[in-house]
Write a protein that holds these residues in place. Structure first.
Motif, PDB file in Angstrom:
ATOM      1  N   SER A   1       0.825  -1.202   0.000  1.00 55.22           N
ATOM      2  CA  SER A   1       0.000   0.000   0.000  1.00 55.22           C
ATOM      3  C   SER A   1       0.859   1.252   0.000  1.00 55.22           C
ATOM      4  O   SER A   1       0.514   2.233  -0.659  1.00 55.22           O
ATOM      5  CB  SER A   1      -1.006  -0.012   1.147  1.00 55.22           C
ATOM      6  OG  SER A   1      -0.348  -0.087   2.368  1.00 55.22           O
ATOM      7  N   ILE A   2       2.006   1.225   0.680  1.00 57.05           N
ATOM      8  CA  ILE A   2       2.854   2.431   0.646  1.00 57.05           C
ATOM      9  C   ILE A   2       3.331   2.684  -0.787  1.00 57.05           C
ATOM     10  O   ILE A   2       3.359   3.821  -1.256  1.00 57.05           O
ATOM     11  CB  ILE A   2       4.045   2.347   1.616  1.00 57.05           C
ATOM     12  CG1 ILE A   2       4.800   3.677   1.682  1.00 57.05           C
ATOM     13  CG2 ILE A   2       5.055   1.312   1.249  1.00 57.05           C
ATOM     14  CD1 ILE A   2       4.505   4.443   2.889  1.00 57.05           C
ATOM     15  N   LEU A   3       3.662   1.612  -1.491  1.00 57.55           N
ATOM     16  CA  LEU A   3       4.126   1.779  -2.869  1.00 57.55           C
ATOM     17  C   LEU A   3       3.016   2.355  -3.742  1.00 57.55           C
ATOM     18  O   LEU A   3       3.237   3.265  -4.537  1.00 57.55           O
ATOM     19  CB  LEU A   3       4.596   0.442  -3.434  1.00 57.55           C
ATOM     20  CG  LEU A   3       5.885  -0.126  -2.850  1.00 57.55           C
ATOM     21  CD1 LEU A   3       6.060  -1.569  -3.266  1.00 57.55           C
ATOM     22  CD2 LEU A   3       7.075   0.701  -3.290  1.00 57.55           C
ATOM     23  N   SER A   4       1.785   1.831  -3.568  1.00 52.27           N
ATOM     24  CA  SER A   4       0.721   2.323  -4.444  1.00 52.27           C
ATOM     25  C   SER A   4       0.330   3.747  -4.096  1.00 52.27           C
ATOM     26  O   SER A   4       0.118   4.560  -4.994  1.00 52.27           O
ATOM     27  CB  SER A   4      -0.516   1.437  -4.411  1.00 52.27           C
ATOM     28  OG  SER A   4      -0.315   0.299  -3.684  1.00 52.27           O
ATOM     29  N   PHE A   5       0.217   4.068  -2.791  1.00 53.65           N
ATOM     30  CA  PHE A   5      -0.212   5.420  -2.457  1.00 53.65           C
ATOM     31  C   PHE A   5       0.854   6.451  -2.799  1.00 53.65           C
ATOM     32  O   PHE A   5       0.540   7.575  -3.169  1.00 53.65           O
ATOM     33  CB  PHE A   5      -0.644   5.506  -0.992  1.00 53.65           C
ATOM     34  CG  PHE A   5      -1.983   4.875  -0.770  1.00 53.65           C
ATOM     35  CD1 PHE A   5      -3.130   5.428  -1.333  1.00 53.65           C
ATOM     36  CD2 PHE A   5      -2.108   3.695  -0.061  1.00 53.65           C
ATOM     37  CE1 PHE A   5      -4.360   4.828  -1.174  1.00 53.65           C
ATOM     38  CE2 PHE A   5      -3.337   3.092   0.112  1.00 53.65           C
ATOM     39  CZ  PHE A   5      -4.468   3.654  -0.445  1.00 53.65           C
ATOM     40  N   ASP A   6       2.124   6.054  -2.669  1.00 49.45           N
ATOM     41  CA  ASP A   6       3.201   6.926  -3.136  1.00 49.45           C
ATOM     42  C   ASP A   6       2.967   7.333  -4.567  1.00 49.45           C
ATOM     43  O   ASP A   6       3.066   8.488  -4.954  1.00 49.45           O
ATOM     44  CB  ASP A   6       4.527   6.155  -3.091  1.00 49.45           C
ATOM     45  CG  ASP A   6       5.317   6.512  -1.855  1.00 49.45           C
ATOM     46  OD1 ASP A   6       4.763   7.241  -1.026  1.00 49.45           O
ATOM     47  OD2 ASP A   6       6.455   6.049  -1.740  1.00 49.45           O
ATOM     48  N   ARG A   7       2.671   6.310  -5.358  1.00 51.37           N
ATOM     49  CA  ARG A   7       2.494   6.501  -6.793  1.00 51.37           C
ATOM     50  C   ARG A   7       1.247   7.342  -7.066  1.00 51.37           C
ATOM     51  O   ARG A   7       1.280   8.283  -7.857  1.00 51.37           O
ATOM     52  CB  ARG A   7       2.379   5.103  -7.414  1.00 51.37           C
ATOM     53  CG  ARG A   7       2.320   5.067  -8.879  1.00 51.37           C
ATOM     54  CD  ARG A   7       3.668   5.373  -9.490  1.00 51.37           C
ATOM     55  NE  ARG A   7       3.424   5.846 -10.842  1.00 51.37           N
ATOM     56  CZ  ARG A   7       4.224   6.635 -11.530  1.00 51.37           C
ATOM     57  NH1 ARG A   7       5.350   7.043 -11.004  1.00 51.37           N
ATOM     58  NH2 ARG A   7       3.909   7.010 -12.738  1.00 51.37           N
ATOM     59  N   ILE A   8       0.160   6.976  -6.394  1.00 55.41           N
ATOM     60  CA  ILE A   8      -1.102   7.681  -6.633  1.00 55.41           C
ATOM     61  C   ILE A   8      -0.964   9.154  -6.244  1.00 55.41           C
ATOM     62  O   ILE A   8      -1.393  10.051  -6.973  1.00 55.41           O
ATOM     63  CB  ILE A   8      -2.242   7.002  -5.839  1.00 55.41           C
ATOM     64  CG1 ILE A   8      -2.540   5.632  -6.460  1.00 55.41           C
ATOM     65  CG2 ILE A   8      -3.499   7.864  -5.844  1.00 55.41           C
ATOM     66  CD1 ILE A   8      -3.416   4.755  -5.613  1.00 55.41           C
ATOM     67  N   ILE A   9      -0.305   9.401  -5.096  1.00 55.77           N
ATOM     68  CA  ILE A   9      -0.126  10.786  -4.659  1.00 55.77           C
ATOM     69  C   ILE A   9       0.790  11.535  -5.624  1.00 55.77           C
ATOM     70  O   ILE A   9       0.573  12.703  -5.932  1.00 55.77           O
ATOM     71  CB  ILE A   9       0.407  10.816  -3.211  1.00 55.77           C
ATOM     72  CG1 ILE A   9      -0.747  10.510  -2.269  1.00 55.77           C
ATOM     73  CG2 ILE A   9       1.041  12.151  -2.877  1.00 55.77           C
ATOM     74  CD1 ILE A   9      -0.382  10.346  -0.844  1.00 55.77           C
ATOM     75  N   LYS A  10       1.781  10.843  -6.136  1.00 55.66           N
ATOM     76  CA  LYS A  10       2.667  11.469  -7.118  1.00 55.66           C
ATOM     77  C   LYS A  10       1.877  11.911  -8.347  1.00 55.66           C
ATOM     78  O   LYS A  10       2.094  12.987  -8.880  1.00 55.66           O
ATOM     79  CB  LYS A  10       3.755  10.484  -7.534  1.00 55.66           C
ATOM     80  CG  LYS A  10       5.134  10.979  -7.153  1.00 55.66           C
ATOM     81  CD  LYS A  10       6.216  10.077  -7.657  1.00 55.66           C
ATOM     82  CE  LYS A  10       7.474  10.319  -6.848  1.00 55.66           C
ATOM     83  NZ  LYS A  10       8.347   9.163  -6.808  1.00 55.66           N
ATOM     84  N   ILE A  11       0.957  11.055  -8.769  1.00 56.75           N
ATOM     85  CA  ILE A  11       0.196  11.370  -9.974  1.00 56.75           C
ATOM     86  C   ILE A  11      -0.829  12.470  -9.716  1.00 56.75           C
ATOM     87  O   ILE A  11      -0.917  13.451 -10.452  1.00 56.75           O
ATOM     88  CB  ILE A  11      -0.520  10.119 -10.526  1.00 56.75           C
ATOM     89  CG1 ILE A  11       0.503   9.057 -10.918  1.00 56.75           C
ATOM     90  CG2 ILE A  11      -1.399  10.473 -11.724  1.00 56.75           C
ATOM     91  CD1 ILE A  11      -0.097   7.715 -11.255  1.00 56.75           C
ATOM     92  N   TYR A  12      -1.601  12.331  -8.619  1.00 56.80           N
ATOM     93  CA  TYR A  12      -2.741  13.226  -8.451  1.00 56.80           C
ATOM     94  C   TYR A  12      -2.461  14.439  -7.579  1.00 56.80           C
ATOM     95  O   TYR A  12      -3.157  15.444  -7.667  1.00 56.80           O
ATOM     96  CB  TYR A  12      -3.938  12.453  -7.892  1.00 56.80           C
ATOM     97  CG  TYR A  12      -4.432  11.423  -8.866  1.00 56.80           C
ATOM     98  CD1 TYR A  12      -5.185  11.806  -9.981  1.00 56.80           C
ATOM     99  CD2 TYR A  12      -4.125  10.080  -8.702  1.00 56.80           C
ATOM    100  CE1 TYR A  12      -5.615  10.879 -10.893  1.00 56.80           C
ATOM    101  CE2 TYR A  12      -4.560   9.138  -9.611  1.00 56.80           C
ATOM    102  CZ  TYR A  12      -5.300   9.542 -10.716  1.00 56.80           C
ATOM    103  OH  TYR A  12      -5.728   8.624 -11.618  1.00 56.80           O
TER     104      TYR A  12
END
Lengths: 349, 300
Positions: A333-344
């Motif tokens: 989840s840290i990997l995905s939210f990192d990515r999602i926050i980076k994008i949005y």
């Protein structure tokens, strides 16, 4: 410039907290689905850990090696070296460390401790040198080599242990003299009575502080992070990236061996096959969750320590292996939210 | 001494051990040919071995176990493609996370369902094929549908990868996704395809292990998923070469078991570490040059 930095810091804090909350929610739903009461589990865990000095001591004892190993991994991760070989590196170092200590403890007394630790450090550093060297000379990804070397080191230890060094019908080395040990916290305060927490914890904190200082306040740390962020640009800046790769890997792998202070000198007095219990992999989660920041590692390691002992304490309600699932979910989840926050949030591509 | 080890049953053992290696290695090949590095082969094997065990115990029907195990494999590969292809997260880090998750889940669920940290109760294996199982001498091998499939897979994957449109496109996506996209190939779709085939084949490897052993135990996959990746590297991402690499590793594993039983004095640990050692030597370039697909591991 100031603004973007604060926004990045905000994004980091945001993604860490969202991932923790998300993980706990997933875990709750999962526990509910398998027919357990998540709130009962949670409550029991919190009272067991925080209700007694023993519980807190055990959580500290479990967190200590995670802080140490996490700092070692941070050296590699900051330089974008994905070292999955900590498990092998630390086992080999701790193994040699405890053999040296029990072989010469009669002659050298307490002085053997720094010597044994230094030798253990050197062995682990050497084990880290190999993948680094292969990477810079042959361009082979450190991921594959470190995975392969984990198996090789464990097989080597197994061989020497079973054939020569183990106490009969066990998988451990002989015990080092009791005088050569690191005092338990319970020596200083009855509050921690019975727990295995020892002074290594404060060493781990100091190590994290020192690592933080190196990363963010020295030119070496600056170079290290530059190589991690953009190797090409660092080369143009005149940084010897190959040299940094080797140094980061050796220091990082060397540091992982220091977990021996906690287990061998602070607790058992000997090396035991399988003592690390996937420590080298759990530390990956700890380090990633802290975004490779050593001060952050102290907190994520404590969280994992609490979870680890907490898992044991609720074992009657739900198998303690739930913590393995928790750790994996934290990573994902840290990997995905990192990515999602980076994008949005940061609007990066 | 060698004659006492290299026997008829040793030969059979090599082909049995070959099966999970080859399934795992071709799984990894399909994924990497599409440009996605999947180091979670081990985890896929563990979780589907456990699923086969749990479902077969619950239903007493090994076919349902087989189907269930494969479905679990597909589900996890869909998750895997979500993380690696849709969100473009570092594939290796995700692979580490998946390995931890799937191994942890199997351990946890085993304790939850069967109240044991070491192994599940026994269960029936996948029934042997009629007729083929009664062929003299090699009936043990030919009667096992998954072993047969693994052997056929050498030709199937060779053909699919190099003789079909799907294979050509899959490889082009792994070599040069930008160019593939320009030619109108749906890059992400093909990458997902590679990952799903990977999950299916790796799961089948785990299912075979579970079916063959007759009871799921903690640590039964024993690093085979990693050896499979090693075999793929040594086999240079080519089905035929991988076949020989897997045979070699299967030979070592059988030798290790035989050495342990015979008490020959040759330490089994050294045989045990051979696959990993050879892989590193191959990677360094002592045994010919290896070249992964050009865009392997790079998110697109």
């Amino acid at each position: 410039m100031e603004l973007t930095v604060t926004k990045k810091v905000k994004a980091n804090i945001l993604s860490t907290s969202i991932s923790l909350v998300a993980t706990i929610i997933i875990l709750f739903v999962f526990l509910y689905l398998v027919g357990k009461d998540p709130f009962e589990v949670m409550q029991k865990m919190l009272t067991e850990v925080f209700g007694t000095g023993y519980g807190i001591g055990q959580a500290i004892f479990k967190a200590t090696p995670l802080i140490i190993c996490g700092c070692g991994l941070a050296f590699c991760f900051q330089a974008s070296l994905f070292n999955i070989g900590a498990e092998g590196q630390l086992n080999l170092g701790v193994f040699v460390m405890s053999i040296v200590a029990y072989m010469f403890d009669d002659y050298l007394g307490i002085f053997i401790l720094p010597i044994a630790v230094a030798i253990g450090f050197a062995v682990s550093a050497f084990w880290g040198f190999i993948p680094a060297y292969i990477k810079i000379k042959r361009g082979v990804s450190e991921v594959i080599t470190t995975i392969m070397m984990n198996f090789i080191s464990l097989a080597l230890i197994n061989y020497f242990l079973i054939e020569f060094l183990a106490v009969k019908s066990t998988v451990r080395t002989e015990k080092i003299l009791d005088v050569i040990s690191i005092p338990k916290l319970s020596v200083f305060s009855d509050y921690f009575e019975g727990s295995s927490a020892n002074l290594t914890f404060f060493f781990a904190i100091a190590l994290a502080a020192a690592t933080y200082f190196i990363f963010y306040k020295t030119s070496f740390g600056y170079k290290l992070r530059a190589v991690g962020l953009n190797p090409k640009a660092s080369r143009y800046l005149g940084i010897n990236t190959n040299k940094m790769t080797v140094i980061a890997f050796m220091i990082g792998a060397g540091i992982t061996s220091l977990v021996g202070l906690n287990f061998v000198f602070g607790y058992k007095g000997y090396y035991e096959y399988g003592f690390s219990n996937n420590l080298g992999f759990t530390a990956i989660a700890v380090t990633l969750l802290a975004k490779n920041n050593p001060i952050g590692i102290i907190f994520t390691a404590l969280l994992f320590g609490i979870m680890d002992y907490g898992g044991l304490s609720v074992n009657t309600l739900v198998p303690k292996e739930i913590m393995l699932v928790f750790q994996a979910l934290v990573i994902l989840s840290i990997l995905s939210f990192d990515r999602i926050i980076k994008i949005y949030y940061l609007k990066e591509k | 001494m060698l004659e006492s080890i290299i026997t008829y049953s040793f030969f059979m053992q090599v082909f049995r051990m070959f099966t999970p290696y080859y399934l795992g290695a071709s799984a990894a090949t399909f994924s990497e040919r599409s440009g996605v590095v999947n180091i979670a082969i081990e985890g896929f094997m563990i979780i589907s071995a456990f699923s086969y065990a749990a479902i077969t115990i619950a239903t007493q029907n090994p076919y349902l176990g087989l189907i269930g195990g494969l479905i679990i494999g597909i589900l996890f590969s869909l998750f895997f493609s979500l993380f690696t292809i849709k969100l473009k997260i570092n594939q290796i880090v995700i692979g580490v996370g998946f390995n931890l998750l799937m191994a942890g889940l199997a351990k946890f669920l085993m304790l939850l369902f069967f109240h044991s940290s070491s192994n599940t109760p026994g269960y029936p294996h996948i029934p042997r094929l009629p007729f083929l199982k009664s062929i003299p001498m090699i009936g043990d091998l030919t009667g096992d549908s998954i072993i047969i499939f693994a052997l056929l897979l050498v030709f199937i994957s060779q053909t699919v990868l190099f003789k079909t449109r799907f294979g050509l496109r899959l490889r082009s996506v792994g070599e040069n996704p930008e160019a593939a996209e320009t030619l109108g190939i749906k890059v992400r779709l093909y990458k997902s395809g590679g990952v799903i085939i990977c999950g299916l084949l790796a799961s089948l490897g785990g299912i075979w292990l579970a079916s063959n052993q007759g009871s799921f135990s903690d640590g039964m996959v024993a690093g085979r998923g990693y050896i499979a990746i090693a075999a793929m590297i040594i086999g240079k991402w080519k089905p035929m070469n991988i076949f020989f690499a897997c045979l070699m590793f299967a030979f070592f594993e059988s030798l290790e078991i035989a050495l342990q039983i015979s008490g020959s004095g040759i330490p089994s640990q050294f045989v045990q570490m051979l696959p990993y050692l050879i892989t590193i030597l191959v990677l360094i370039g002592f045994v010919g040059k290896t070249k992964p697909p050009a865009a392997d591991g790079i998110p697109y």
